[in-house]
Design an enzyme around this catalytic site. Structure first.
Site, PDB file in Angstrom:
ATOM      1  N   LYS A   1      -9.357 -14.040  20.419  1.00  0.00           N
ATOM      2  CA  LYS A   1      -8.397 -13.782  21.410  1.00  0.00           C
ATOM      3  C   LYS A   1      -8.821 -14.312  22.738  1.00  0.00           C
ATOM      4  CE  LYS A   1      -6.630  -9.616  23.516  1.00  0.00           C
ATOM      5  NZ  LYS A   1      -7.064  -8.437  23.907  1.00  0.00           N
TER       6      LYS A   1
ATOM      7  N   CYS B   1      -9.948   1.133  22.141  1.00  0.00           N
ATOM      8  CA  CYS B   1     -10.618   0.856  23.388  1.00  0.00           C
ATOM      9  C   CYS B   1     -10.476   2.176  24.414  1.00  0.00           C
ATOM     10  CB  CYS B   1      -9.928  -0.525  24.003  1.00  0.00           C
ATOM     11  SG  CYS B   1     -10.790  -1.135  25.345  1.00  0.00           S
TER      12      CYS B   1
ATOM     13  N   GLU C   1     -21.234 -13.767  18.620  1.00  0.00           N
ATOM     14  CA  GLU C   1     -20.664 -12.605  18.539  1.00  0.00           C
ATOM     15  C   GLU C   1     -19.902 -12.411  16.998  1.00  0.00           C
ATOM     16  OE1 GLU C   1     -20.104  -9.912  20.265  1.00  0.00           O
ATOM     17  OE2 GLU C   1     -20.523 -10.763  22.372  1.00  0.00           O
TER      18      GLU C   1
ATOM     19  N   CYS D   1     -13.460  -0.638  30.183  1.00  0.00           N
ATOM     20  CA  CYS D   1     -13.283  -0.447  28.706  1.00  0.00           C
ATOM     21  C   CYS D   1     -14.328   0.618  28.314  1.00  0.00           C
ATOM     22  CB  CYS D   1     -13.325  -1.693  28.130  1.00  0.00           C
ATOM     23  SG  CYS D   1     -11.897  -2.643  28.385  1.00  0.00           S
TER      24      CYS D   1
ATOM     25  N   LYS E   1     -13.623 -12.411  22.051  1.00  0.00           N
ATOM     26  CA  LYS E   1     -12.529 -11.985  23.056  1.00  0.00           C
ATOM     27  C   LYS E   1     -13.016 -12.338  24.418  1.00  0.00           C
ATOM     28  CE  LYS E   1      -9.967  -8.135  25.138  1.00  0.00           C
ATOM     29  NZ  LYS E   1      -9.731  -6.526  24.909  1.00  0.00           N
TER      30      LYS E   1
ATOM     31  N   ARG F   1     -13.497  -7.811  34.024  1.00  0.00           N
ATOM     32  CA  ARG F   1     -14.211  -7.602  32.984  1.00  0.00           C
ATOM     33  C   ARG F   1     -15.132  -8.482  32.288  1.00  0.00           C
ATOM     34  NH1 ARG F   1     -10.715  -3.502  32.095  1.00  0.00           N
ATOM     35  NH2 ARG F   1      -8.738  -3.685  31.221  1.00  0.00           N
TER      36      ARG F   1
ATOM     37  N   ARG G   1      -1.766  -5.714  30.928  1.00  0.00           N
ATOM     38  CA  ARG G   1      -2.269  -4.819  31.785  1.00  0.00           C
ATOM     39  C   ARG G   1      -1.142  -3.922  32.758  1.00  0.00           C
ATOM     40  NH1 ARG G   1      -7.738  -7.737  33.403  1.00  0.00           N
ATOM     41  NH2 ARG G   1      -8.561  -8.203  31.480  1.00  0.00           N
TER      42      ARG G   1
ATOM     43  N   SER H   1      -0.416 -11.538  25.718  1.00  0.00           N
ATOM     44  CA  SER H   1       0.959 -11.094  26.579  1.00  0.00           C
ATOM     45  C   SER H   1       1.246 -12.271  27.490  1.00  0.00           C
ATOM     46  CB  SER H   1       0.743  -9.813  27.276  1.00  0.00           C
ATOM     47  OG  SER H   1      -0.402  -9.853  28.086  1.00  0.00           O
TER      48      SER H   1
ATOM     49  N   TYR I   1       3.625 -10.872  19.652  1.00  0.00           N
ATOM     50  CA  TYR I   1       4.676  -9.924  20.167  1.00  0.00           C
ATOM     51  C   TYR I   1       6.088 -10.826  19.358  1.00  0.00           C
ATOM     52  CZ  TYR I   1       1.424  -8.015  23.220  1.00  0.00           C
ATOM     53  OH  TYR I   1       0.351  -7.415  23.430  1.00  0.00           O
TER      54      TYR I   1
ATOM     55  N   CYS J   1      -9.783   1.338  27.891  1.00  0.00           N
ATOM     56  CA  CYS J   1      -9.392   1.032  29.278  1.00  0.00           C
ATOM     57  C   CYS J   1      -7.799   1.446  29.695  1.00  0.00           C
ATOM     58  CB  CYS J   1      -9.249  -0.565  29.224  1.00  0.00           C
ATOM     59  SG  CYS J   1      -8.170  -1.600  28.225  1.00  0.00           S
TER      60      CYS J   1
HETATM   61  C1  PBG Z   1      -7.915  -3.386  25.537  1.00  0.00           C
HETATM   62  C2  PBG Z   1      -6.838  -4.648  25.109  1.00  0.00           C
HETATM   63  C3  PBG Z   1      -6.382  -5.837  26.118  1.00  0.00           C
HETATM   64  C4  PBG Z   1      -5.569  -6.329  25.242  1.00  0.00           C
HETATM   65  C5  PBG Z   1      -5.748  -6.022  23.990  1.00  0.00           C
HETATM   66  N1  PBG Z   1      -6.519  -4.949  23.928  1.00  0.00           N
HETATM   67  C6  PBG Z   1      -6.267  -5.854  27.480  1.00  0.00           C
HETATM   68  C7  PBG Z   1      -7.710  -6.321  28.155  1.00  0.00           C
HETATM   69  O1  PBG Z   1      -8.539  -6.416  27.589  1.00  0.00           O
HETATM   70  O2  PBG Z   1      -7.861  -6.224  29.365  1.00  0.00           O
HETATM   71  C8  PBG Z   1      -4.995  -7.602  25.726  1.00  0.00           C
HETATM   72  C9  PBG Z   1      -3.557  -7.968  24.691  1.00  0.00           C
HETATM   73  C10 PBG Z   1      -2.492  -8.805  25.430  1.00  0.00           C
HETATM   74  O3  PBG Z   1      -2.901  -9.428  26.557  1.00  0.00           O
HETATM   75  O4  PBG Z   1      -1.521  -9.071  24.735  1.00  0.00           O
HETATM   76  N2  PBG Z   1      -9.040  -3.720  26.113  1.00  0.00           N
END
Ligand code: PBG
Length: 327
Positions: free
Chosen positions: A247, A119, A232, A129, A194, A216, A204, A273, A312, A121
């Protein structure tokens, strides 16, 4: 009392309960997401993700060895560069942070399976991104850079690449670039489904990748949509995705199940996260039992149908499997 069916009969003791478990899990299906940063001798805790750290390349070994010892065999790397620019050039630089991490990991833990998040970003000055055209992310120009990023990760030793940008057509583009460079055997795990989610907040913070303006929503999905998720997913399979990801995981069990049933590829669920942070915060306040809630969330994702779980909590879950709490 005459009751023919007594479901409680199968819940009478632990051996029996384990015998009739419907969901079986295995450590080999866990992937640990790890943050690597520039600098030396750094292991810094991420404030919104207690227990998770950003590692400089020279400090990765301790964590990688710990994961291997716990039986977690796969790691997905997220790079945090020192410098960001408009085109996110750090994402595809030969000596980019993630490329250095792959080389180091390959050297210190040769048996670990290494996955690269693809990615822009974390690498763009504006935090989006892809490449901007005015205030918009330019889909087609971004594809070139994503393909370059994937190839450079494979060159650095990535076993698998995982595009998370949500640009249209990226799986096909990345596949073509990998094949053209001799990486026909590097699989693509697509972040196919996603969502534009508020659960990514702590990530982030960790990666310094929040968009500097806007959000986004013009590329990540609207979480009201279910049929769009199949769209998708099916598109990505057509384009050559080897594994599909849903996700976040926690509020999306229905989609994990549907993608599993409507496609024939392995399905990964990413417990992001914000899910981790919520469990940690509630446990620290004494409101819930961290270990048991972590286990329940994981089993929920597997029961929904995922084959692979990105979390995690990977190491903690592996330990709970050893202890027999889940598995
Ligand atoms: C990159 C990306 C993100 C996450 C995984 N790859 C952040 C986003 O899309 O803003 C999030 C993973 C997480 O929150 O643990 N684009």
């Amino acid at each position: 009392m005459e009751i023919t069916q007594r479901p409680r009969r199968l819940r009478g003791n632990d051996v029996l309960r384990k015998m009739v478990r419907e969901v079986r899990m295995d450590k080999s299906s866990l992937i640990y997401p790890m943050f690597v940063r520039e600098g030396s001798n750094i292991k810094e805790e991420i404030p919104s993700m207690p227990g998770q750290y950003r590692y400089s390349v020279d400090r990765m070994e301790e964590k990688l060895t710990e994961l291997c010892d716990a039986g977690v065999c796969s790691v997905m790397f997220f790079g945090i560069p020192d410098k960001k620019d408009e085109l996110g050039s750090g994402a595809y630089a030969q000596d980019g942070i993630v490329q250095k991490a792959f080389r180091k990991a390959r050297q210190v833990c040769p048996d670990l399976y290494l996955i690269g998040d693809v990615c822009m970003c974390e690498y763009t000055s504006h935090g989006h991104c892809g490449v901007l055209c005015g205030q918009e992310v330019d889909n087609d120009r971004t594809l070139e850079l994503l393909a370059k990023t994937a190839v450079s990760q494979a060159q650095a030793g990535a076993d698998m690449v995982a595009p998370s940008d949500m640009m249209d057509g990226r799986v096909a583009h990345i596949r073509k670039a990998l094949d053209g460079n001799g990486y026909v055997n590097v699989p693509i795990m697509s972040y196919a489904v996603k969502f534009a989610s508020s659960f990514y907040g702590p990530f982030r913070d960790a990666a310094g990748s929040a968009p500097s303006f806007g959000d986004r929503k013009s590329y990540q999905m609207d979480y009201h949509n279910r049929r769009e998720a199949w769209k998708e997913a099916l598109l990505d399979v057509q384009e050559g995705a080897d594994i599909l990801m849903v996700k976040p995981a926690m509020a999306y069990g229905d989609l994990i199940r549907e993608i599993k049933e409507r496609t024939h590829v392995p399905v990964a669920a990413y417990s992001v996260s914000g899910e981790y942070a919520m469990v940690k915060a509630a446990a620290q306040s004494g409101y819930i039992d961290e270990e048991l809630v972590m286990c329940e969330l994981a089993v929920g994702a597997y029961r929904a149908g995922c084959d692979i779980y990105i979390t995690y909590f990977a190491e903690g879950l592996a330990k709970c499997m050893d202890k027999g709490i889940i598995g």
